[in-house]
Design an enzyme around this catalytic site. Structure first.
Site: not given
Ligand code: 5GP
Length: 125
Positions: A35, A96, A104-105, A109, A111
């Protein structure tokens, strides 16, 4: 799931090689990289190479091969970064999705966070 995928998102651009990344592991279907703004000593993002927006989109529409490769790659990243339970102290894996998930993206993904105690899972805010 009929979800619109924005192929200009930052992770799509990383996958096309338009933006550099610090790769941890790459396979046929999956990329894992550091990240850019780490929230813990270990903060790796694991992403599928296919155009999936979110966790549920990926689980619903990806092929068995993509899903298996993704999960195995995530496990290898835990081992490679020293947070896996056989040798390390553990980690948190979170994803998320959408506005309420504060994503956000818009490219799925996972984390992987570790290297210190991660605290409570959620703030009360
Ligand atoms: P989200 O809020 O969507 O779950 O997480 C997006 C993550 O992507 C954030 O932790 C953010 O630091 C990371 N990120 C955003 N842009 C870039 C980038 O260009 N390169 C890398 N390596 N990470 C990024």
């Amino acid at each position: 799931m009929a979800l619109q995928y924005d192929d200009q998102n930052i992770f799509a651009r990383i996958l096309r090689g338009e933006i550099p990344n610090k790769t941890v592991l790459e396979t046929e279907h999956t990329l894992a990289f550091h990240d850019i703004s780490p929230s813990a000593p270990v903060h790796i993002l694991v992403i599928p190479k296919g155009p999936y927006v979110s966790f549920d989109h990926f689980c619903a529409d990806a092929s068995d091969a993509e899903i298996l490769d993704f999960q195995r790659t995530a496990a290898k990243v835990c081992a490679m970064t020293g947070v896996a339970l056989d040798k390390g102290e553990g980690f948190r894996a979170i994803t998320n999705a959408g506005a309420h998930g504060v994503q956000e993206v818009p490219h799925y993904h996972l984390h992987i966070l570790g290297g210190r105690p991660m605290g409570r899972m959620l703030s009360t805010a």
